[in-house]
Design an enzyme around this catalytic site. Structure first.
Site, PDB file in Angstrom:
ATOM      1  N   CYS A   1      47.833   6.642 -38.568  1.00  0.00           N
ATOM      2  CA  CYS A   1      47.450   7.952 -38.037  1.00  0.00           C
ATOM      3  C   CYS A   1      47.571   9.026 -39.115  1.00  0.00           C
ATOM      4  O   CYS A   1      48.665   9.535 -39.386  1.00  0.00           O
ATOM      5  CB  CYS A   1      48.335   8.302 -36.831  1.00  0.00           C
ATOM      6  SG  CYS A   1      47.953   9.906 -36.125  1.00  0.00           S
TER       7      CYS A   1
ATOM      8  N   CYS B   1      48.859  12.396 -37.873  1.00  0.00           N
ATOM      9  CA  CYS B   1      50.306  12.440 -37.622  1.00  0.00           C
ATOM     10  C   CYS B   1      51.095  12.495 -38.932  1.00  0.00           C
ATOM     11  O   CYS B   1      52.079  13.212 -39.033  1.00  0.00           O
ATOM     12  CB  CYS B   1      50.791  11.195 -36.863  1.00  0.00           C
ATOM     13  SG  CYS B   1      49.731  10.671 -35.534  1.00  0.00           S
ATOM     14  N   ASP B   2      50.677  11.726 -39.927  1.00  0.00           N
ATOM     15  CA  ASP B   2      51.530  11.504 -41.096  1.00  0.00           C
ATOM     16  C   ASP B   2      50.999  12.087 -42.404  1.00  0.00           C
ATOM     17  O   ASP B   2      51.699  12.056 -43.416  1.00  0.00           O
ATOM     18  CB  ASP B   2      51.753   9.989 -41.302  1.00  0.00           C
ATOM     19  CG  ASP B   2      52.483   9.381 -40.114  1.00  0.00           C
ATOM     20  OD1 ASP B   2      53.267  10.112 -39.483  1.00  0.00           O
ATOM     21  OD2 ASP B   2      52.275   8.196 -39.822  1.00  0.00           O
TER      22      ASP B   2
END
Ligand code: NAP
Length: 312
Positions: free
Chosen positions: A135, A138-139
């Protein structure tokens, strides 16, 4: 343990599930959505969408919030964050057991979506959260001024690679062929991005590092040449697999596990419908998931009504 009875239970709260919820609730059948995590599904993790009609640019999370508000307006019951223990699709009523509730339903609409496919190479599992991520949204911010690799040549790989260039100093896109699968418009943008470097005809063989990922071993599929790329992170985007762990064996599926339906979203089991990415479908988009949800729910409502007629 609490017990509930609904006409229709929708498993999965992404675009297909919310759309099914809106159509089922408007069809005046009691409706609930059950999800193993927060509601919103895969698009909640997309930075932006620019192909959902009516919104030339909208954040994935924002769009799914609108879907949820819409479902709330029609009184769809919601059971997020449920640890599913079992789903019995064959019995009538159908029974969904979680660690908190037991829900009986006349019909079930499966809208559980799909999850990222793994590369299946040495080091992948060991380094999840320490350099391996599925992701970018997300990261990505963890990779400021670092070098990362994205694997795959589809829309997800190329879009997420472009997203990662906001943070990373360089992003390799490693693809097993010498031509991308991504839509042409996405390709054109990607080829103009100086921070992207395409590594063609190449597969990843191993992910290496100590505490964190520091390199990957790659192989050129045409020459067999093995090379080492020094990267701080790797984001595999090589496709998706259906979330069907709770139904395997109860329902007709294809080789990869995607659920087979007819054009009314009916599955091989009476009273069970499947919609969105979890089913065999030619296109997996928010718009097609939402359309599937509408078709599935309309037919689920008809099914509930037919049961009432039989009972009279
Ligand atoms: P995808 O379109 O199936 O692409 C997967 C990519 O990974 C392909 O390039 C494939 O190579 C490669 N690949 C597959 N298995 C591999 C393996 N074992 N090792 C190395 N490479 C491998 O998957 P996706 O990009 O995740 O997209 C999934 C669906 O969502 C698609 O329908 C896509 O159009 C849709 N989507 C749409 C958007 C958008 O419209 N903005 C954004 C994201 C996703 P080959 O090309 O050689 O097969």
């Amino acid at each position: 343990m609490q017990n509930f009875d609904f006409d229709t239970v929708i498993l999965g709260g992404g675009p297909a599930g919310f759309s099914a919820g809106i159509y089922a609730a408007r069809g005046a059948v009691s409706t609930a959505i059950v999800d193993i995590s927060m509601l919103g599904g895969q698009p909640s993790n997309y930075l932006e969408l620019e192909n959902y009609p009516g919104f030339s640019l909208i954040g994935g999370y924002d769009l799914m919030e609108k879907f949820e508000e819409h479902a709330d307006k029609f009184g769809v019951n919601k059971f997020p964050m449920q640890e599913i223990e079992s789903v019995d699709l064959i019995s009538n009523p159908k029974v969904i057991k979680t660690s908190e509730v037991e829900i009986k339903a006349k019909t079930v609409i499966i809208a559980t979506g799909a999850k990222p496919m793994k590369l299946g190479v040495i080091g992948e599992d060991n380094f999840v959260g320490r350099g391996v991520s599925y992701c970018a949204v997300c990261d990505g911010a963890f990779y400021k001024d670092k070098v990362v690799a994205v694997v795959g040549g589809g829309n997800s790989a190329v879009e997420e690679a472009m997203y990662l260039t906001k943070f990373a100093s360089k992003v390799y896109v490693i693809h097993r062929r010498n031509e991308l699968r991504a839509d042409k418009i996405i390709q054109e943008r990607a080829f103009k991005n100086d921070k992207l470097e395409f590594v063609w005809d190449t597969v990843v063989k191993e992910i290496k590092g100590a505490e964190l990922v520091d390199s990957i071993m790659c192989e050129n599929v045409k020459t067999g040449e093995v090379s080492k790329l020094e990267v701080n992170g790797i984001f595999p985007y090589i496709g998706i697999l259906p979330n069907v762990e709770n139904f395997n064996g109860q329902i007709a599926q294809d080789k990869k596990g995607f659920i087979l339906t007819d054009e009314n979203m009916k599955t091989s089991v009476d009273g069970v419908f499947a919609v969105g990415d979890v089913r065999v479908t030619p296109l997996r988009q928010v718009i097609t998931a939402a359309a599937d949800g509408a078709i599935g729910a309309v037919n689920a409502v008809k099914y509930v009504e037919s049961l009432k007629e039989i009972a009279v």
